[in-house]
Structure formats: C-alpha cells, structure tokens
Design an enzyme around this catalytic site. Structure first.
Site, PDB file in Angstrom:
ATOM      1  N   HIS A 104     -31.963   4.438 -10.378  1.00 42.88           N
ATOM      2  CA  HIS A 104     -31.624   5.807 -10.409  1.00 42.88           C
ATOM      3  C   HIS A 104     -31.295   6.449  -9.358  1.00 42.88           C
ATOM      4  O   HIS A 104     -31.647   6.243  -8.124  1.00 42.88           O
ATOM      5  CB  HIS A 104     -32.537   6.753 -11.099  1.00 42.88           C
ATOM      6  CG  HIS A 104     -33.690   6.787 -10.330  1.00 42.88           C
ATOM      7  ND1 HIS A 104     -34.965   6.118 -10.119  1.00 42.88           N
ATOM      8  CD2 HIS A 104     -34.504   8.239  -9.731  1.00 42.88           C
ATOM      9  CE1 HIS A 104     -35.671   6.474  -9.506  1.00 42.88           C
ATOM     10  NE2 HIS A 104     -35.515   7.689  -9.230  1.00 42.88           N
ATOM     11  N   ASP A 106     -31.901  10.730  -8.323  1.00 42.69           N
ATOM     12  CA  ASP A 106     -32.730  11.896  -8.768  1.00 42.69           C
ATOM     13  C   ASP A 106     -32.287  12.782  -9.647  1.00 42.69           C
ATOM     14  O   ASP A 106     -31.013  13.411  -8.968  1.00 42.69           O
ATOM     15  CB  ASP A 106     -33.749  12.259  -7.527  1.00 42.69           C
ATOM     16  CG  ASP A 106     -34.696  11.178  -7.089  1.00 42.69           C
ATOM     17  OD1 ASP A 106     -34.945  10.448  -7.851  1.00 42.69           O
ATOM     18  OD2 ASP A 106     -35.079  11.382  -5.876  1.00 42.69           O
ATOM     19  N   HIS A 260     -31.946   4.405  -6.102  1.00 42.81           N
ATOM     20  CA  HIS A 260     -33.113   3.659  -5.580  1.00 42.81           C
ATOM     21  C   HIS A 260     -33.982   3.285  -6.775  1.00 42.81           C
ATOM     22  O   HIS A 260     -33.941   3.745  -7.945  1.00 42.81           O
ATOM     23  CB  HIS A 260     -33.985   4.558  -4.562  1.00 42.81           C
ATOM     24  CG  HIS A 260     -34.322   5.847  -5.326  1.00 42.81           C
ATOM     25  ND1 HIS A 260     -33.472   6.973  -5.357  1.00 42.81           N
ATOM     26  CD2 HIS A 260     -35.486   6.258  -5.842  1.00 42.81           C
ATOM     27  CE1 HIS A 260     -34.178   7.992  -6.202  1.00 42.81           C
ATOM     28  NE2 HIS A 260     -35.337   7.588  -6.161  1.00 42.81           N
ATOM     29  N   ARG A 276     -43.233  13.562  -2.694  1.00 43.25           N
ATOM     30  CA  ARG A 276     -41.987  13.781  -2.735  1.00 43.25           C
ATOM     31  C   ARG A 276     -41.275  15.113  -2.943  1.00 43.25           C
ATOM     32  O   ARG A 276     -41.862  16.082  -3.655  1.00 43.25           O
ATOM     33  CB  ARG A 276     -41.475  13.141  -3.953  1.00 43.25           C
ATOM     34  CG  ARG A 276     -39.860  12.984  -3.972  1.00 43.25           C
ATOM     35  CD  ARG A 276     -39.361  12.399  -5.156  1.00 43.25           C
ATOM     36  NE  ARG A 276     -39.181  13.357  -6.178  1.00 43.25           N
ATOM     37  CZ  ARG A 276     -38.336  12.917  -7.317  1.00 43.25           C
ATOM     38  NH1 ARG A 276     -38.151  11.987  -7.503  1.00 43.25           N
ATOM     39  NH2 ARG A 276     -38.256  13.997  -8.111  1.00 43.25           N
TER      40      ARG A 276
HETATM   41  O1  LIG Z   1     -42.127   5.277  -6.006  1.00 38.07           O
HETATM   42  C1  LIG Z   1     -40.755   4.856  -5.568  1.00 38.07           C
HETATM   43  O2  LIG Z   1     -40.982   3.500  -4.814  1.00 38.07           O
HETATM   44  C2  LIG Z   1     -39.816   5.552  -5.869  1.00 38.07           C
HETATM   45  C3  LIG Z   1     -40.175   7.087  -6.366  1.00 38.07           C
HETATM   46  C4  LIG Z   1     -38.921   7.455  -7.245  1.00 38.07           C
HETATM   47  O3  LIG Z   1     -37.948   6.767  -7.693  1.00 38.07           O
HETATM   48  C5  LIG Z   1     -38.555   8.886  -6.882  1.00 38.07           C
HETATM   49  O4  LIG Z   1     -39.245   9.817  -6.264  1.00 38.07           O
HETATM   50  O5  LIG Z   1     -37.461   9.343  -7.428  1.00 38.07           O
END
Ligand SMILES: O=C(O)CCC(=O)C(=O)O
Length: 285
Positions: A104, A106, A260, A276
């Site tokens: 995806h 974000d 990602h 994040r």
């Molecule tokens: O945990 C991860 O490796 C990716 C996290 C993720 O997809 C996000 O923060 O949008």
C-alpha cells in the site's frame, strides 16, 4: 550531510546529520531534493523523542492522524506506535495486521492521501521485520504501452474497510472487533490510477491491493483482471528496496510514488518498536 544510493530500484542512505537538532531551511531543502530523487531516505543512527520526530515531520507539512485512535502514542497522538511487544497480554502497538502486511501507500482511502511518512526504530530485532518499498515510477514506465493507454483517465476506488477487500482480508492476528474497528463511516475515495507527482512532474502508478478494490465505470469482469495485472506487476523484484531495520533508523518515504509492505517474520524474542508520523498531502491528479 551525505546521500548515497543504496539500491538500484530506489532508496538512499543519509548520514552526517542529527535530526534531533532542528535542521535549518537549507538542510530541509536538501532533504526534500534527496527524497525527490531517491523516493525513500534512510537516516541512520538517529535518536528522536516523539516530540522531536513530530517537529521534524512538520517541516514537510501538517500531520495526519488515523481514523481510529488505537495504537496512537498516549501523549503524542500524531505518532502511531508499531510494535510486537506485549504488555499484560496486549500488543502495545499496531502489528502488521493493522498496519502494513498488504502492499500500500499510506491513507489512500482519504480524499487527500498522505504525501509521505516517517518510521523511526526505537528497537529493532536481530532478524526479520523488514519493510519492502517499491518504485511506482518505474512500475508505470515498464507497463506495456497498451496497458498505459488503458489506464489514462481511469480512476480506482480506494476503501479503508478490509472486510470489503478480498485481497486484504482480516488475518487471524487481527484481535479487535472488526465491526467496531472498520465500522467508522469513512467515504471511499476515487483517485487516478496514474498520478502525476506534483514536484517531479513524473507519472507514477497509483493503486495498491490494500486499498484499490474497483475501477470507476468498468464492471468487475474487466476491472478485476486489470487490477490483478497491475498488482502483480508493481511488486516485481527489480522495483524493490528491502529495508532491514537497525536501531536508530529513521526512514522517510514518498507515498506519491512508492508502495510498501511489512514483511513480518520477526524471529523471537526480537522486538521491533517503531514510531510513525504521516504528513498530509494533496488530492492526486
Ligand atoms: O511495519 C512496517 O514494516 C510497515 C508499516 C506500514 O506499512 C506503515 O506504517 O504504513
């Protein structure tokens, strides 16, 4: 500050800068430029508190929060906590079941999806828990001409609710009430399947199996095979950088031209604890 490419597909390592000391305008501009060129930036050896990460992220735009407050930092709700640590039998942060196990970019279910996100590793496991990033400029440019022509002008429908998406279904480790979690009314969004990056002017494929479920104006008989073709194409190995987390990494990626995925597989007793932040973006065109 030094910027060195780390992978043919995309990604650069940035060293020689301490992000906990507010970078000046020239450094921010250099970071913007590096992001434009490399799409994913890996700052090594950082140590940012939640407010420091928020302050750095804000230099690139307003911050956006997730619809639900599950897993938000208790004192700094602009920070989403991703973690496989359990306290009193409960995960203290989102696991990939909630953030990341399906490819995806974000927040594309929103009318104005996030422009970029940052993940900072406060703890990193010895093995496993990597994140894969894929370059959607190259994905677009390497599609057959006929597919590119077909996509021109088409829009995909992006939905947040996993229960409405057979490609991104709930997994066994989704341990909350799904009706409550996904029952929040969030309008679906329509986005061009190919977007023009507002800074680089380049075209990028803008769909992902996590959020894009259908195509406006096409019936499923035509739309689903096309989506399947795009989803298979966009994760070809030559488009991918695989990030192995080290303590202190801060990874900043551009959601407008990458997708990602959390690869999982953390080897016990490894703990992966990340913060994040998500930066607001514009309506894709
Ligand atoms: O945990 C991860 O490796 C990716 C996290 C993720 O997809 C996000 O923060 O949008």
């Amino acid at each position: 500050m030094r910027v060195e490419r780390i992978c043919d597909a995309l990604g650069a390592e940035v060293t020689g800068i301490d992000l906990s000391r507010p970078p000046d305008d020239a450094a921010i501009e250099a970071i913007r430029q590096a992001l434009r060129e490399h799409l994913v930036l890996v700052f090594r050896g950082q140590k940012l508190s939640a407010p420091e990460q928020i302050a750095f992220s804000r230099r690139f735009g307003d911050l956006v929060r997730r619809i639900r407050d599950d897993f938000l930092h208790p004192d700094y709700p602009d920070v989403l906590v991703l973690s496989n640590r359990k306290e009193k039998g409960e995960y203290v942060g989102a696991t990939p079941a909630y953030a990341g196990f399906t490819w995806h970019a974000d927040l594309t279910y929103a009318e104005r999806p996030s422009m970029g996100s940052m993940l900072h590793a406060l703890e990193a496991p010895a093995k496993g828990g990597d994140t894969a990033f894929a370059n959607m400029y190259t994905a677009y440019e390497t599609l057959p001409g006929e597919t590119r022509r077909k996509l021109a002008g088409l829009k995909a429908i992006h939905v947040r609710d996993r229960r409405k998406n057979p490609r991104a279904q709930l997994t066994a480790d989704f341990d909350r009430d799904a009706d409550e979690y996904y029952g929040v009314p969030v309008p679906d969004s329509l986005h061009p399947m190919v977007r023009t990056h507002p800074e680089s002017g380049r075209k990028a494929l803008f769909v992902s199996p996590r959020f894009a479920v259908a195509i406006e104006g096409l019936d499923d008989e035509e739309a689903q095979p096309l989506l399947d073709e795009l989803f298979a194409h966009q994760r070809r190995p030559e488009f991918i950088y695989r990030h192995q987390w080290r303590l202190g990494d801060l990874v900043f990626w551009d959601n407008r031209c990458t997708i990602h995925k959390a690869l999982g597989g953390i080897e016990p007793p490894g703990i992966r604890h990340l913060h994040r932040t998500s930066i607001a973006g514009d309506a894709p065109f």
